[in-house]
Design an enzyme around this catalytic site. Structure first.
Site, PDB file in Angstrom:
ATOM      1  N   GLU A   1      -1.866  -8.784   4.284  1.00 36.00           N
ATOM      2  CA  GLU A   1      -1.856  -9.020   5.734  1.00 36.00           C
ATOM      3  C   GLU A   1      -3.198  -8.747   6.395  1.00 36.00           C
ATOM      4  O   GLU A   1      -3.396  -9.104   7.567  1.00 36.00           O
ATOM      5  CB  GLU A   1      -0.755  -8.173   6.398  1.00 36.00           C
ATOM      6  CG  GLU A   1      -1.071  -6.707   6.602  1.00 36.00           C
ATOM      7  CD  GLU A   1      -0.899  -5.816   5.381  1.00 36.00           C
ATOM      8  OE1 GLU A   1      -0.759  -4.597   5.546  1.00 36.00           O
ATOM      9  OE2 GLU A   1      -0.912  -6.354   4.237  1.00 36.00           O
TER      10      GLU A   1
ATOM     11  N   CYS B   1       0.834  -1.206   0.000  1.00 29.74           N
ATOM     12  CA  CYS B   1       0.000   0.000   0.000  1.00 29.74           C
ATOM     13  C   CYS B   1       0.875   1.265   0.000  1.00 29.74           C
ATOM     14  O   CYS B   1       1.444   1.598  -1.023  1.00 29.74           O
ATOM     15  CB  CYS B   1      -0.985  -0.034   1.163  1.00 29.74           C
ATOM     16  SG  CYS B   1      -2.367   1.133   0.966  1.00 29.74           S
TER      17      CYS B   1
ATOM     18  N   HIS C   1      -3.573  -5.222   0.504  1.00 25.36           N
ATOM     19  CA  HIS C   1      -3.058  -5.631   1.813  1.00 25.36           C
ATOM     20  C   HIS C   1      -3.189  -7.142   2.013  1.00 25.36           C
ATOM     21  O   HIS C   1      -4.211  -7.612   2.529  1.00 25.36           O
ATOM     22  CB  HIS C   1      -3.834  -4.930   2.929  1.00 25.36           C
ATOM     23  CG  HIS C   1      -3.495  -3.494   3.121  1.00 25.36           C
ATOM     24  ND1 HIS C   1      -2.431  -3.073   3.885  1.00 25.36           N
ATOM     25  CD2 HIS C   1      -4.099  -2.375   2.644  1.00 25.36           C
ATOM     26  CE1 HIS C   1      -2.379  -1.747   3.875  1.00 25.36           C
ATOM     27  NE2 HIS C   1      -3.372  -1.303   3.134  1.00 25.36           N
TER      28      HIS C   1
END
Length: 257
Positions: free
Chosen positions: A187, A98, A185
């Protein structure tokens, strides 16, 4: 030998969520662990002036997401861009997520700014533009959580496009075999993304965008391809490693300034 991965933290989880989910760096640790990849980690909060002693104190690097804007060009961002180029020259593998994706592009001369098409929120699907060895997807598409208003608006000359969407043409970029970056993202799991959208709804994220994202996040069977992407990212870090001159065995020392 277990690789030492330096996480360059450029942002922090919002206060109402951090006690439950931890930092963005913590989420990366959990994701790699869940995917079966073991690394040693050291965290540097570059926003507060905590930078590594050199580009070679770690075997690989990850630059996290952030609520900051690359075009603010704050002093810590300027210093981070210098470090990015040093890591590249040192031939240490680096991942950017990001904001990390964006500031790496900026460091290589590309234009990053607010996207005229609005917010990217919720789950987005991307199409691969090339084969990725060992990725293990059923098709040449993958889905990840997103949360961004800014984008890379032109391809950095040093990069190639690895994945794209109609909303985000430069979704995944690779710089030689040294840097791999994602606008999305990996994660962020479904639970965290849902809670984050709910938290930001009507604040930074317009209610209409948040509500549309929440529809997709709460539908039965909603999922991401984060584990497959974690294998991809881990493979990238491992494939680019073992430099005999590494300083990681000396330890990664954070300092301010």
């Amino acid at each position: 030998m277990t690789l030492k991965i330096g996480i360059l933290a450029t942002g922090i989880t919002p206060d109402p969520l951090i006690s439950e989910f931890g930092s963005f760096g913590d989420m990366f640790e959990r994701l790699f662990d869940k995917a079966g990849h073991t690394f040693d980690y050291v965290h540097f909060d570059v926003r507060d002036g905590e930078f590594p002693e050199s580009s070679t104190v770690c075997d690989g690097w990850i630059i996290s997401g952030s609520k900051s804007n690359v075009y603010e060009n704050l002093p810590w961002m300027q210093k981070l861009k210098v470090l990015i180029r040093e890591i590249y020259q040192a031939d240490r593998p680096m991942l950017g997520i990001c904001f990390g994706h964006q500031i790496i592009a900026d460091a290589f001369g590309a234009h990053v700014h607010r996207y005229p098409g609005g917010w990217g929120v919720g789950l987005h699907e991307y199409s691969l533009t090339k084969d990725v060895q060992g990725l293990g997807l059923a098709a040449s598409k993958f889905t990840l959580s997103v949360m961004h208003q800014d984008q890379v608006l032109e391809k950095p000359e040093a990069a190639e496009i690895v994945a794209e969407s109609s909303f985000c043409p430069f979704a995944v970029l690779q710089y030689d075999n040294r840097i791999l970056t994602f606008q999305a993202h990996p994660e962020f799991d479904i639970t965290f993304e849902t809670r984050l959208v709910q938290h930001l709804r009507g604040q930074s994220v317009p209610e209409s965008d948040a509500d549309k994202a929440l529809e997709g996040l709460t539908v039965s069977g909603a999922s991401t391809d984060s584990l497959a992407i974690a294998h991809w990212m881990a493979g990238f870090l491992l494939r680019n490693q073992t430099k005999p001159e590494t300083e990681s065995s000396k330890g990664a020392v954070a300092h301010t300034g």
